[in-house]
Design a protein around this motif. Sequence first.
Motif, PDB file in Angstrom:
ATOM      1  N   GLY A   1       0.783  -1.224   0.000  1.00  0.00           N
ATOM      2  CA  GLY A   1       0.000   0.000   0.000  1.00  0.00           C
ATOM      3  C   GLY A   1       0.815   1.273   0.000  1.00  0.00           C
ATOM      4  O   GLY A   1       0.270   2.360   0.190  1.00  0.00           O
TER       5      GLY A   1
ATOM      6  N   GLU B   1      -3.662   1.033  -0.025  1.00  0.00           N
ATOM      7  CA  GLU B   1      -4.247  -0.056  -0.810  1.00  0.00           C
ATOM      8  C   GLU B   1      -3.194  -0.626  -1.751  1.00  0.00           C
ATOM      9  O   GLU B   1      -2.297   0.081  -2.199  1.00  0.00           O
ATOM     10  CB  GLU B   1      -5.427   0.458  -1.654  1.00  0.00           C
TER      11      GLU B   1
ATOM     12  N   ASP C   1      -5.786   1.256  -7.827  1.00  0.00           N
ATOM     13  CA  ASP C   1      -5.741   0.191  -6.819  1.00  0.00           C
ATOM     14  C   ASP C   1      -6.973  -0.702  -6.967  1.00  0.00           C
ATOM     15  O   ASP C   1      -7.557  -0.776  -8.049  1.00  0.00           O
ATOM     16  CB  ASP C   1      -5.614   0.787  -5.405  1.00  0.00           C
TER      17      ASP C   1
END
Length: 354
Positions: free
Chosen positions: A261, A321, A341
């Motif tokens: 992320g 993410e 994402d």
Amino acid sequence: MAVKWTGGHSSSVLCLTVSAEGLVVSGAERGELALWDGGGSPAGQLRLPGEDDVTSVVFSARRPSTLYTSHGETISVLDVRALQEPLEHFHVNEEEINCLSVNDTDSFLAAADDSGAIKVVDLESKKAIRSLRHSNICSSVAFRPQRPQSLVSCGLDMQVMLWNLQKARPLWTTNLQECGTEDDSPQSAGQFFNPPLAHSLSVASCGNVFGCGAQDGKVRIFRVTGVKFERELEFQGHSLGVSQVLFMPEAYWLLSGGNDGKVLLWDVGSEVGKQQKSPAKSLQRRKAQAPASSRKNGKLNKVSSSEQAGVVPKLTIEHGEKVNWLSCAEIKGSRRVLVADQSSSVSVYPLPEL
């Protein structure tokens, strides 16, 4: 905080591209394509026939309104001035395409797929002229700037390869599992459990330096010398796999995005070209030349000096993410990082002056 571009998709955004004129296009699951204006509003939308996931989008190098897209085993050609049914299709791959690349003379297109094949299409004759191959899924392929017959590729066979279109066999191959064995870090010892499956490639604007992101969380930088390439640099970029790497137009600024992320910005220019027998070891002992910084919730923070041993990111974006794709665009006079994402939106982050 990121600015979210919404309304273009109903499912996960898988890929992004930016034209020379600054147009942004995103591709998503179920055949969705979206064209965005500079303000982050959808300027055009289309669902491609068959509704296969759109896995890669790339603009023509010479015709900025021409867009190549891959969906399933098909490559479609579109005109973004009127985002309607594709102008034409190529069907040269036998399995799902993962990545497209067009050379800078707009003469060849390369399509890497799940079978490990890279099909090279002559864009004038619309025929496949070469079939290059990895032994496992080919995840990424990239033509080298200023060298229209030369390309690099990587795959889940842990191989990174240098090709010339005049030959069907690679000029040079490196196995990432063997690359960097001089490093005695715990990460190297753990490669058996977390092998360096290669996910993404990007070539710097000079055409001689390229980066590779892999499942072991490492970013590797290579320099092409003639008909081979050598490892210049290797550093632990992410705590999980590196899904995306992207060289920016500046000589050696590199973005990386990971399954952890995070989106990181690196300046590898101070290290590229140094002649070192053991770059991995020596870099761990060397202090970074410039302070690193971290951006969280839109704030830019200094990273503690204890984190500055070796190569460190100049900027850390806590995106939160898993990163599917990275791109970079000039929007309203300033440079922005675009992140795709698992969501249906595109996240946009400002970049500091480089």
